[in-house]
Scaffold this motif. Structure first.
Motif, PDB file in Angstrom:
ATOM      1  N   PHE A 252       0.820  -1.212   0.000  1.00 33.32           N
ATOM      2  CA  PHE A 252       0.000   0.000   0.000  1.00 33.32           C
ATOM      3  C   PHE A 252       0.860   1.271   0.000  1.00 33.32           C
ATOM      4  N   GLN A 253       2.063   1.207   0.548  1.00 35.86           N
ATOM      5  CA  GLN A 253       2.972   2.350   0.430  1.00 35.86           C
ATOM      6  C   GLN A 253       3.339   2.568  -1.043  1.00 35.86           C
ATOM      7  N   THR A 254       3.620   1.458  -1.745  1.00 33.07           N
ATOM      8  CA  THR A 254       3.963   1.545  -3.169  1.00 33.07           C
ATOM      9  C   THR A 254       2.783   2.067  -3.983  1.00 33.07           C
ATOM     10  N   ALA A 255       1.601   1.541  -3.681  1.00 33.37           N
ATOM     11  CA  ALA A 255       0.403   1.954  -4.431  1.00 33.37           C
ATOM     12  C   ALA A 255       0.115   3.441  -4.222  1.00 33.37           C
ATOM     13  N   LEU A 256       0.274   3.926  -3.000  1.00 30.91           N
ATOM     14  CA  LEU A 256       0.014   5.346  -2.738  1.00 30.91           C
ATOM     15  C   LEU A 256       0.994   6.231  -3.511  1.00 30.91           C
ATOM     16  N   ARG A 257       2.274   5.855  -3.487  1.00 31.84           N
ATOM     17  CA  ARG A 257       3.274   6.645  -4.235  1.00 31.84           C
ATOM     18  C   ARG A 257       2.925   6.686  -5.715  1.00 31.84           C
ATOM     19  N   GLU A 258       2.573   5.533  -6.253  1.00 28.85           N
ATOM     20  CA  GLU A 258       2.256   5.469  -7.682  1.00 28.85           C
ATOM     21  C   GLU A 258       1.047   6.345  -8.016  1.00 28.85           C
ATOM     22  N   MET A 259       0.037   6.297  -7.168  1.00 31.08           N
ATOM     23  CA  MET A 259      -1.177   7.066  -7.453  1.00 31.08           C
ATOM     24  C   MET A 259      -0.951   8.568  -7.248  1.00 31.08           C
ATOM     25  N   GLU A 260      -0.149   8.924  -6.264  1.00 31.61           N
ATOM     26  CA  GLU A 260       0.157  10.351  -6.070  1.00 31.61           C
ATOM     27  C   GLU A 260       0.935  10.898  -7.266  1.00 31.61           C
ATOM     28  N   GLU A 261       1.843  10.090  -7.819  1.00 33.29           N
ATOM     29  CA  GLU A 261       2.577  10.516  -9.019  1.00 33.29           C
ATOM     30  C   GLU A 261       1.612  10.735 -10.180  1.00 33.29           C
ATOM     31  N   LYS A 262       0.620   9.860 -10.290  1.00 31.96           N
ATOM     32  CA  LYS A 262      -0.354  10.004 -11.375  1.00 31.96           C
ATOM     33  C   LYS A 262      -1.168  11.292 -11.211  1.00 31.96           C
ATOM     34  N   VAL A 263      -1.501  11.598  -9.961  1.00 27.61           N
ATOM     35  CA  VAL A 263      -2.237  12.839  -9.715  1.00 27.61           C
ATOM     36  C   VAL A 263      -1.402  14.043 -10.148  1.00 27.61           C
ATOM     37  N   GLN A 264      -0.105  14.023  -9.771  1.00 24.62           N
ATOM     38  CA  GLN A 264       0.779  15.141 -10.132  1.00 24.62           C
ATOM     39  C   GLN A 264       0.928  15.284 -11.644  1.00 24.62           C
ATOM     40  N   MET A 265       0.918  14.135 -12.338  1.00 25.39           N
ATOM     41  CA  MET A 265       1.072  14.172 -13.797  1.00 25.39           C
ATOM     42  C   MET A 265      -0.255  14.416 -14.506  1.00 25.39           C
ATOM     43  N   GLY A 266      -1.343  14.345 -13.731  1.00 25.65           N
ATOM     44  CA  GLY A 266      -2.660  14.530 -14.347  1.00 25.65           C
ATOM     45  C   GLY A 266      -3.063  13.374 -15.238  1.00 25.65           C
ATOM     46  N   SER A 267      -2.568  12.169 -14.906  1.00 22.16           N
ATOM     47  CA  SER A 267      -2.897  11.020 -15.748  1.00 22.16           C
ATOM     48  C   SER A 267      -3.869  10.097 -15.037  1.00 22.16           C
ATOM     49  N   GLY A 268      -4.645   9.372 -15.832  1.00 20.86           N
ATOM     50  CA  GLY A 268      -5.621   8.441 -15.290  1.00 20.86           C
ATOM     51  C   GLY A 268      -5.541   7.110 -15.997  1.00 20.86           C
ATOM     52  N   PRO A 269      -6.487   6.227 -15.728  1.00 19.22           N
ATOM     53  CA  PRO A 269      -6.442   4.889 -16.335  1.00 19.22           C
ATOM     54  C   PRO A 269      -6.850   4.873 -17.795  1.00 19.22           C
ATOM     55  N   LEU A 270      -7.493   5.969 -18.269  1.00 19.66           N
ATOM     56  CA  LEU A 270      -7.925   6.040 -19.669  1.00 19.66           C
ATOM     57  C   LEU A 270      -7.298   7.264 -20.332  1.00 19.66           C
ATOM     58  N   PRO A 271      -7.200   7.251 -21.648  1.00 21.85           N
ATOM     59  CA  PRO A 271      -6.627   8.425 -22.337  1.00 21.85           C
ATOM     60  C   PRO A 271      -7.386   9.704 -22.023  1.00 21.85           C
ATOM     61  N   GLU A 272      -8.715   9.594 -21.846  1.00 21.90           N
ATOM     62  CA  GLU A 272      -9.531  10.773 -21.515  1.00 21.90           C
ATOM     63  C   GLU A 272     -10.640  10.365 -20.553  1.00 21.90           C
ATOM     64  N   GLU A 273     -10.792  11.116 -19.475  1.00 19.01           N
ATOM     65  CA  GLU A 273     -11.890  10.854 -18.548  1.00 19.01           C
ATOM     66  C   GLU A 273     -13.069  11.735 -18.930  1.00 19.01           C
ATOM     67  N   ARG A 274     -14.129  11.122 -19.446  1.00 20.58           N
ATOM     68  CA  ARG A 274     -15.289  11.899 -19.905  1.00 20.58           C
ATOM     69  C   ARG A 274     -16.472  11.792 -18.955  1.00 20.58           C
ATOM     70  N   PHE A 275     -16.553  10.676 -18.234  1.00 22.82           N
ATOM     71  CA  PHE A 275     -17.640  10.495 -17.266  1.00 22.82           C
ATOM     72  C   PHE A 275     -17.066   9.912 -15.979  1.00 22.82           C
ATOM     73  N   ARG A 276     -17.631  10.353 -14.864  1.00 21.64           N
ATOM     74  CA  ARG A 276     -17.244   9.812 -13.547  1.00 21.64           C
ATOM     75  C   ARG A 276     -18.495   9.159 -12.946  1.00 21.64           C
ATOM     76  N   PHE A 277     -18.346   7.915 -12.527  1.00 16.97           N
ATOM     77  CA  PHE A 277     -19.528   7.253 -11.964  1.00 16.97           C
ATOM     78  C   PHE A 277     -19.170   6.495 -10.690  1.00 16.97           C
ATOM     79  N   VAL A 278     -20.210   6.270  -9.888  1.00 17.16           N
ATOM     80  CA  VAL A 278     -20.111   5.435  -8.694  1.00 17.16           C
ATOM     81  C   VAL A 278     -20.776   4.115  -9.035  1.00 17.16           C
TER      82      VAL A 278
END
Length: 437
Positions: A252-278
């Motif tokens: 979970f330490q590794t996962a948090l670092r990886e996800m924080e880096e993604k936030v800083q880079m503005g990247s997500g799991p898809l090329p473009e996030e068009r809809f957000r759902f629960v």
């Protein structure tokens, strides 16, 4: 006709594999090797448990091996190996309407206990931590009959008070049962409980839960750094099997670092996030990738999910307390997992996700063989659609049985829903532009 803004499934298919996924494979591989050694070499004692609100800290404190029949069943489904075991159980008299997890596991248990990922050991203890699902009570009683194993049923009272909190009597009731479980483990292992060791393990669980909560809060960012349904299931296995261990904490330490880096880079799991759902409900494990791609083609990312809280709710403030180890474990089982909560609490959890995670819609995946999750979901759709005005899609299949997944039917429902959501967004945009003229 294909909606103009949707990508085709082929173009939307991307590699979802990150550092977190690779590490998960490594540490879960070691876990299943340990499970297999227990089965084939008698190296260690296995304790069968259920995911919801499990007391895995006690099991680790005795160096016993937690084995989750639910995880074994879903792994069979993911590897498309579940159906023969389900049919074996039906040949023995289990109904078509029984929980498919139960049938897959019973078929596996009576069919040699060998899987593509591990050999499942016979249990030294069948610990039915009965949280939320009464079907599971009979499941574990059947397993005990099939192997003449020792069983203990941990009775966890439902949350009955409108405050959503357990009473002091509820906590004392569960703590007393945990003390009985400790006595059983001492008898099975021949050693007394090391309380200092238990406190260290509970402290590791506290740190792990805190990291998991931080990771899940990152999906409030736009774009979300990961999919809080499809990628969360990758994190749920270490959370349940390895919580309270150094391996689990490192993951979970590794996962948090990886996800924080993604936030800083503005990247997500898809090329473009068009809809957000629960999303509400378990995934269709035999078709997990197919199911994901049906949303990915619309640029739709799940930013929160109730399924990721079946084993524990950490994102709303709970943390295991090493200074009150048994009370803390009891509170986790009683209060801090979705399956022991009433429906109004589940509504509130989903409402918070939609508002605080800035979601556009709610998707309910109703599964045929899980009454715990599926009962009342029609009313849930009505509530969120009519009372709160939130676009809500209800789709149906099964979490384990591949005979109940119709890709064409589900694709049509998802495409129609996101097409209407697209139209809704364009309409709102046009109205907003008109209002400024």
């Amino acid at each position: 006709m294909e909606p103009p803004m949707a990508q085709t499934a082929d173009t939307a298919k991307t590699s979802y594999q990150g550092q977190m996924h690779l590490l998960q494979k490594e540490i879960m591989g070691r876990y299943f090797e340990r499970v297999t050694r227990a089965a084939e070499q008698g190296d260690g004692k296995a304790v069968f448990m259920l995911i919801s609100g499990n007391p895995v800290e006690l099991v680790h404190a005795f160096d016993m091996i937690p084995v989750y029949p639910e995880i074994d069943a879903l792994q069979l489904a993911v590897k498309k190996a579940a159906l023969p075991f389900i049919q074996k159980a039906e040949e023995l008299g289990y109904s078509m309407d029984n929980c498919a997890y139960v049938k897959a596991d019973v078929g596996l248990f009576l069919g040699g206990r060998k899987t593509p990922f591990a050999t499942i050991p016979l249990p030294s203890l069948i610990l039915c931590n009965y949280v939320g699902c009464n079907v599971y009570l009979q499941w574990f009683e059947h397993l005990a009959e099939y192997c003449d194993g020792k069983i203990y049923n941990l009775d966890i009272p439902f949350m009955r008070d409108p405050s959503g909190k357990p009473s002091p009597e509820d906590i004392a009731y569960v703590v007393h049962q945990l003390e009985e479980v400790i006595a059983i483990c001492e008898e099975l292992t021949g050693k007394k409980l090391d309380w200092d060791k238990l406190k260290r393990i509970v402290a590791l669980s506290g740190e792990t839960g805190e990291l998991w909560a931080k990771i899940k809060s990152l999906t409030k960012h736009i774009p979300s750094p990961f999919d809080n349904y499809f990628d969360s299931v990758t994190m749920m296995a270490p959370l349940y099997c390895l919580r309270g261990t150094e391996d689990g904490l490192k993951f979970f330490q590794t996962a948090l670092r990886e996800m924080e880096e993604k936030v800083q880079m503005g990247s997500g799991p898809l090329p473009e996030e068009r809809f957000r759902f629960v999303i509400e409900g378990p995934p269709p494990w035999p078709y997990l990738r197919t199911f994901r791609d049906l949303f990915a083609k619309w640029g739709a990312v799940a930013v929160a999910s109730t399924y990721s809280t079946v084993g524990g709710l950490w994102e709303f403030g709970f943390k295991h307390d090493p200074n009150r180890p048994l009370e803390s474990i009891a509170e986790h089982m009683l209060q801090w997992n979705v399956t022991n909560r009433n429906f109004l609490q589940r509504y509130e959890q989903i409402r918070r996700y939609i508002q605080e995670w800035s979601a556009d819609a709610l998707v309910i995946h109703s599964v045929k063989s899980c009454r715990l999750f599926s009962a009342g979901q029609g009313d849930m759709r009505e509530y969120f659609t009519k009372e709160l005005g939130i676009p809500t899609l209800l789709i149906e299949s099964d979490l384990e049985d591949p005979r109940y997944f119709s890709e064409a039917q589900i694709k049509n429902r998802i495409d129609a829903f996101f097409e209407s959501l697209e139209h809704r967004k364009l309409t709102h945009k046009t109205q907003a532009a008109g209002a400024t003229l």
